[in-house]
Design an enzyme around this catalytic site. Structure first.
Site, PDB file in Angstrom:
ATOM      1  N   TYR A   4       0.814  -1.221   0.000  1.00  0.00           N
ATOM      2  CA  TYR A   4       0.000   0.000   0.000  1.00  0.00           C
ATOM      3  C   TYR A   4       0.846   1.269   0.000  1.00  0.00           C
ATOM      4  O   TYR A   4       0.315   2.376  -0.050  1.00  0.00           O
ATOM      5  CB  TYR A   4      -0.906   0.019   1.241  1.00  0.00           C
ATOM      6  CG  TYR A   4      -0.103   0.039   2.533  1.00  0.00           C
ATOM      7  CD1 TYR A   4       0.363   1.235   3.057  1.00  0.00           C
ATOM      8  CD2 TYR A   4       0.260  -1.141   3.173  1.00  0.00           C
ATOM      9  CE1 TYR A   4       1.157   1.257   4.192  1.00  0.00           C
ATOM     10  CE2 TYR A   4       1.043  -1.130   4.304  1.00  0.00           C
ATOM     11  CZ  TYR A   4       1.488   0.067   4.809  1.00  0.00           C
ATOM     12  OH  TYR A   4       2.293   0.074   5.911  1.00  0.00           O
ATOM     13  N   GLY A   5       2.169   1.135   0.102  1.00  0.00           N
ATOM     14  CA  GLY A   5       3.010   2.314   0.314  1.00  0.00           C
ATOM     15  C   GLY A   5       4.032   2.532  -0.784  1.00  0.00           C
ATOM     16  O   GLY A   5       3.710   2.507  -1.975  1.00  0.00           O
ATOM     17  N   THR A   6       5.270   2.710  -0.347  1.00  0.00           N
ATOM     18  CA  THR A   6       6.333   3.092  -1.270  1.00  0.00           C
ATOM     19  C   THR A   6       6.733   1.978  -2.234  1.00  0.00           C
ATOM     20  O   THR A   6       7.482   2.233  -3.178  1.00  0.00           O
ATOM     21  CB  THR A   6       7.590   3.523  -0.490  1.00  0.00           C
ATOM     22  OG1 THR A   6       8.023   2.425   0.335  1.00  0.00           O
ATOM     23  CG2 THR A   6       7.313   4.727   0.389  1.00  0.00           C
ATOM     24  N   LEU A   7       6.228   0.768  -1.992  1.00  0.00           N
ATOM     25  CA  LEU A   7       6.581  -0.346  -2.882  1.00  0.00           C
ATOM     26  C   LEU A   7       5.615  -0.487  -4.060  1.00  0.00           C
ATOM     27  O   LEU A   7       5.833  -1.312  -4.947  1.00  0.00           O
ATOM     28  CB  LEU A   7       6.594  -1.668  -2.093  1.00  0.00           C
ATOM     29  CG  LEU A   7       7.701  -1.836  -1.050  1.00  0.00           C
ATOM     30  CD1 LEU A   7       7.415  -3.051  -0.163  1.00  0.00           C
ATOM     31  CD2 LEU A   7       9.061  -2.001  -1.716  1.00  0.00           C
ATOM     32  N   GLU A  57      11.758  -3.730   5.157  1.00  0.00           N
ATOM     33  CA  GLU A  57      10.720  -3.058   5.949  1.00  0.00           C
ATOM     34  C   GLU A  57      11.005  -3.134   7.454  1.00  0.00           C
ATOM     35  O   GLU A  57      10.140  -2.793   8.263  1.00  0.00           O
ATOM     36  CB  GLU A  57       9.345  -3.662   5.647  1.00  0.00           C
ATOM     37  CG  GLU A  57       8.903  -3.514   4.194  1.00  0.00           C
ATOM     38  CD  GLU A  57       8.801  -2.063   3.739  1.00  0.00           C
ATOM     39  OE1 GLU A  57       8.704  -1.168   4.584  1.00  0.00           O
ATOM     40  OE2 GLU A  57       8.844  -1.843   2.520  1.00  0.00           O
TER      41      GLU A  57
HETATM   42  N1  PCA Z   1       6.360  -0.139   2.144  1.00  0.00           N
HETATM   43  C1  PCA Z   1       5.381  -1.163   2.411  1.00  0.00           C
HETATM   44  C2  PCA Z   1       4.816  -0.782   3.727  1.00  0.00           C
HETATM   45  C3  PCA Z   1       4.944   0.693   3.762  1.00  0.00           C
HETATM   46  C4  PCA Z   1       5.949   1.002   2.724  1.00  0.00           C
HETATM   47  O1  PCA Z   1       6.333   2.089   2.386  1.00  0.00           O
HETATM   48  C5  PCA Z   1       4.340  -1.102   1.336  1.00  0.00           C
HETATM   49  O2  PCA Z   1       4.518  -0.400   0.340  1.00  0.00           O
HETATM   50  O3  PCA Z   1       3.300  -1.768   1.479  1.00  0.00           O
END
Ligand code: PCA
Length: 154
Positions: free
Chosen positions: A7-10, A82
């Site tokens: 859900y985030g930077t990935l 992470e």
């Molecule tokens: N990386 C993981 C968790 C939060 C982040 O930045 C993600 O993208 O799901």
């Protein structure tokens, strides 16, 4: 192979997506998009503007993200990347499928409920619960809280 909800930077187009397609770390396969069944606070916090999904179901918004199938080497790498379990913990989450491109016998219907693992956190500062929440993280959004990549931190 393990299903992971990102859900985030990935996510695609986000600052750490390169990790997901780095075959020296392992294998990932994009399966589709989904939204959490429950609401969670997804906030941007700390001096590096890191997205955190707080493990507080019922508060915040239903979070949009991507489902990937990852192999064991990639899962191990993502745990390291992470800082799991110190910073995030990888736990199951219920999702409602919005789009599915993955092939195979276990393909869920759009609109059905499925499960994956996600990196959320139970270790946050109490004031983060007052921060604005997002339903769909974008590091480059008009919130202006640009994510600081690891190599750029001091
Ligand atoms: N990386 C993981 C968790 C939060 C982040 O930045 C993600 O993208 O799901």
């Amino acid at each position: 192979m393990t299903r992971v909800f990102i859900y985030g930077t990935l996510k695609k187009g986000q600052p750490n997506y390169n990790v997901m397609v780095d075959t020296t770390k392992g294998r990932t396969k994009f399966l589709g998009r989904a939204r959490t069944v429950e609401k969670y606070p997804l906030v941007i916090a700390g001096k590096y503007n890191i997205p955190f999904l707080l493990k507080v179901p019922g508060q915040g918004q239903r979070i949009q993200g991507e489902i990937y199938s990852v192999d064991d080497p990639m899962l191990k790498f993502l745990d390291w990347f992470e800082k799991c379990p110190q910073m995030y913990q990888r736990t199951p989450v219920l999702l409602k499928v919005e789009e599915w491109v993955g092939e195979g016998e276990e393909a869920p219907q759009v609109g059905s409920t499925t499960e994956a693992l996600m990196y959320s956190t139970t270790t946050y500062k109490p004031e983060w619960l007052q921060y604005p929440t997002f339903d769909c993280y974008d590091a480059y959004g008009d919130h202006g809280l640009l994510y600081v990549k690891r190599e750029a931190r001091d």
